[in-house]
Design an enzyme around this catalytic site. Structure first.
Site, short mmCIF file in Angstrom:
data_model
loop_
_atom_site.label_atom_id
_atom_site.label_comp_id
_atom_site.label_asym_id
_atom_site.label_seq_id
_atom_site.Cartn_x
_atom_site.Cartn_y
_atom_site.Cartn_z
N GLY A 141 -8.49 3.62 1.56
CA GLY A 141 -9.48 4.50 0.93
C GLY A 141 -10.80 4.66 1.66
CD1 TRP A 164 -11.08 6.72 7.57
CD2 TRP A 164 -10.12 8.66 8.12
NE1 TRP A 164 -10.86 6.72 8.93
CE2 TRP A 164 -10.27 7.88 9.29
CE3 TRP A 164 -9.52 9.92 8.20
CZ2 TRP A 164 -9.86 8.33 10.54
CZ3 TRP A 164 -9.11 10.37 9.46
CH2 TRP A 164 -9.29 9.58 10.61
CG ASP A 213 -1.08 5.78 1.51
OD1 ASP A 213 -1.75 5.89 2.56
OD2 ASP A 213 -0.11 5.00 1.40
CG ASP A 251 -6.56 6.63 10.15
OD1 ASP A 251 -6.43 6.82 11.37
OD2 ASP A 251 -7.06 5.61 9.66
CE LYS A 289 -3.70 5.83 12.97
NZ LYS A 289 -4.32 4.59 12.49
#
Length: 198
Positions: free
Chosen positions: A52, A54, A72, A112, A152
């Site tokens: 959490g 970001w 997620d 990410d 990413k």
């Protein structure tokens, strides 16, 4: 202590002191400082948002009138000023839920995502690129024209091809490595600007 370890400890301590859930928060803060991605009232999607950090940064930057939706596979503790969904970005129902929560198209998509690392470099690199392709597919569905995205990636043989796929949808694709990233790691971020909505 090696410099890389000292830097890692520095960001870990900073995260604890400033109330962020992970040192990764500083990667996004540094990317935002460089590229001015997150603005007041923006709508942001954070893919692979656990734990959490970001989401915390994004929610702070967009303010109360903005919207931040994180997703997620695993449950994530609530973050003030954000909506957290549990699900897979390959699931059309989860994507529909993201769109519903946003209310309109996103200004920024953040990813990410990383696989559970096996230690076999070629396998991990290929799996990470596959995850990022899924994130790119989602970004194409939810971003507004002119929007931005950050993905990413693990540096390796498939990165150039992936960068080319991103360049087909964005006006500019830049490679960045925040100082909060471990310098010895192969982790990079592709910053994609000026989305061309189909």
């Amino acid at each position: 202590m090696r410099l890389a370890d000292a830097r890692r400890d520095h960001y870990r301590k900073l995260a604890k002191d400033q109330g962020y859930r992970s040192r990764a928060a500083y990667k996004l803060k540094q990317l935002d400082d460089s590229y001015h991605l997150l603005k007041r009232n923006y709508r942001v999607v954070d893919i692979g948002c656990a734990p959490g950090g970001w989401v915390q940064v994004a929610a702070k930057q967009v303010g109360a009138a903005g919207r931040v939706v994180g997703i997620d596979l695993k449950a994530v503790e609530p973050v003030a000023g954000a909506t957290i969904l549990e699900g897979s970005i390959d699931d059309p129902a989860a994507i529909a839920k993201i769109v519903e929560e946003l209310g309109e198209r996103a200004d920024v998509v953040l990813s990410d995502l990383a696989p559970n690392v096996s230690g076999m470099w070629e396998v991990d690199h290929a799996r990470q690129i596959d995850l990022t392709r899924s994130a790119l597919a989602l970004a194409r569905q939810v971003l507004r024209g002119g929007g931005s995205a950050v993905f990413k990636v693990f540096e390796g043989e498939f990165m150039k091809e992936l960068k080319g796929e991103m360049a087909a949808s964005f006006g500019k694709v830049l490679v960045s490595k925040p100082t909060a990233s471990r310098q010895e790691s192969s982790e990079l971020y592709l910053v994609c600007l000026n989305f061309a909505k189909n």
